[in-house]
Design a protein around this motif. Structure first.
Motif, PDB file in Angstrom:
ATOM      1  N   UNK A 134      -0.004   2.724  -3.732  1.00  0.00           N
ATOM      2  CA  UNK A 134      -1.226   2.133  -4.290  1.00  0.00           C
ATOM      3  C   UNK A 134      -2.178   1.805  -3.142  1.00  0.00           C
ATOM      4  N   UNK A 135      -3.464   1.825  -3.449  1.00  0.00           N
ATOM      5  CA  UNK A 135      -4.442   1.333  -2.484  1.00  0.00           C
ATOM      6  C   UNK A 135      -4.255  -0.169  -2.351  1.00  0.00           C
ATOM      7  N   UNK A 136      -4.626  -0.687  -1.193  1.00  0.00           N
ATOM      8  CA  UNK A 136      -4.422  -2.106  -0.910  1.00  0.00           C
ATOM      9  C   UNK A 136      -5.027  -2.998  -1.998  1.00  0.00           C
ATOM     10  N   UNK A 137      -6.222  -2.676  -2.453  1.00  0.00           N
ATOM     11  CA  UNK A 137      -6.886  -3.515  -3.451  1.00  0.00           C
ATOM     12  C   UNK A 137      -6.240  -3.431  -4.833  1.00  0.00           C
ATOM     13  N   UNK A 138      -5.396  -2.436  -5.071  1.00  0.00           N
ATOM     14  CA  UNK A 138      -4.723  -2.289  -6.369  1.00  0.00           C
ATOM     15  C   UNK A 138      -3.328  -2.901  -6.380  1.00  0.00           C
ATOM     16  N   UNK A 139      -2.827  -3.307  -5.220  1.00  0.00           N
ATOM     17  CA  UNK A 139      -1.485  -3.888  -5.150  1.00  0.00           C
ATOM     18  C   UNK A 139      -1.477  -5.269  -5.792  1.00  0.00           C
ATOM     19  N   UNK A 140      -0.336  -5.608  -6.373  1.00  0.00           N
ATOM     20  CA  UNK A 140      -0.198  -6.931  -6.983  1.00  0.00           C
ATOM     21  C   UNK A 140      -0.227  -7.987  -5.903  1.00  0.00           C
ATOM     22  N   UNK A 141      -0.998  -8.993  -6.133  1.00  0.00           N
ATOM     23  CA  UNK A 141      -1.115 -10.115  -5.190  1.00  0.00           C
ATOM     24  C   UNK A 141      -0.287 -11.285  -5.726  1.00  0.00           C
ATOM     25  N   UNK A 142       0.170 -12.090  -4.803  1.00  0.00           N
ATOM     26  CA  UNK A 142       0.870 -13.319  -5.188  1.00  0.00           C
ATOM     27  C   UNK A 142      -0.112 -14.214  -5.910  1.00  0.00           C
ATOM     28  N   UNK A 143       0.362 -14.946  -6.909  1.00  0.00           N
ATOM     29  CA  UNK A 143      -0.538 -15.881  -7.583  1.00  0.00           C
ATOM     30  C   UNK A 143      -1.077 -16.916  -6.600  1.00  0.00           C
ATOM     31  N   UNK A 144      -2.297 -17.267  -6.770  1.00  0.00           N
ATOM     32  CA  UNK A 144      -2.857 -18.306  -5.909  1.00  0.00           C
ATOM     33  C   UNK A 144      -3.391 -19.438  -6.769  1.00  0.00           C
TER      34      UNK A 144
END
Length: 149
Positions: A134-144
């Motif tokens: 996946x492109x970096x911007x499409x990767x799942x991010x940790x909840x903030x």
């Protein structure tokens, strides 16, 4: 540990734009792996991880050189052609046997989700495996936590 499972991808709207059917219902698991000509096509499993998608094509008895994986624009195509010929000659007869197998599966990749330049493919133990990052911007991010003012 994640398990591979056949799923009804129609229930996952965020996934459907990534891999779309081109020639027939490729992700319709109810098709029993039969094409419109009633010939079998290899089963395909697709698993989404946080950083990539893993595509597995079950193709026992085939070799790495039997496959061709191409990317034309957004269209990822996995195809294979295998031809075998056997000939046996004895005193008063010749026996010739021919076998020909081929298949093609195509998926449309969403450009803003996958990193098309770094797709990898390998064949091991009867399984063709593709890793589609996946492109970096499409990767799942940790909840903030969003502060409340």
């Amino acid at each position: 540990m994640m398990k591979l499972a056949k799923r009804n991808w129609n229930n996952l709207p965020m996934f459907m734009p990534l891999f779309e059917d081109f020639n027939r219902e490729l992700l319709n698991w109810g098709n029993s792996n039969y094409s419109s000509t009633s010939t079998t096509v290899p089963a395909v499993n697709i698993k989404e991880n946080g950083d990539d998608f893993e595509v597995e094509v079950a193709a026992p008895g085939m070799a790495r050189d039997d496959f061709k994986v191409t990317l034309d624009g957004n269209l990822l195509t996995i195809s294979s052609t295998k031809e075998e010929k056997h000939e046996e000659q004895q005193d008063n007869y010749t026996r010739r046997e021919f076998s020909y197998q081929s298949f093609q599966r195509s998926f449309e990749l969403q450009k803003d989700v996958v990193d098309q330049e770094n797709i990898e493919a390998r064949y091991e133990n009867g399984m063709l495996k593709l890793t589609i990052p996946k492109k970096e911007e499409a990767k799942r991010k940790e909840p903030r936590t969003i502060p409340i003012s």
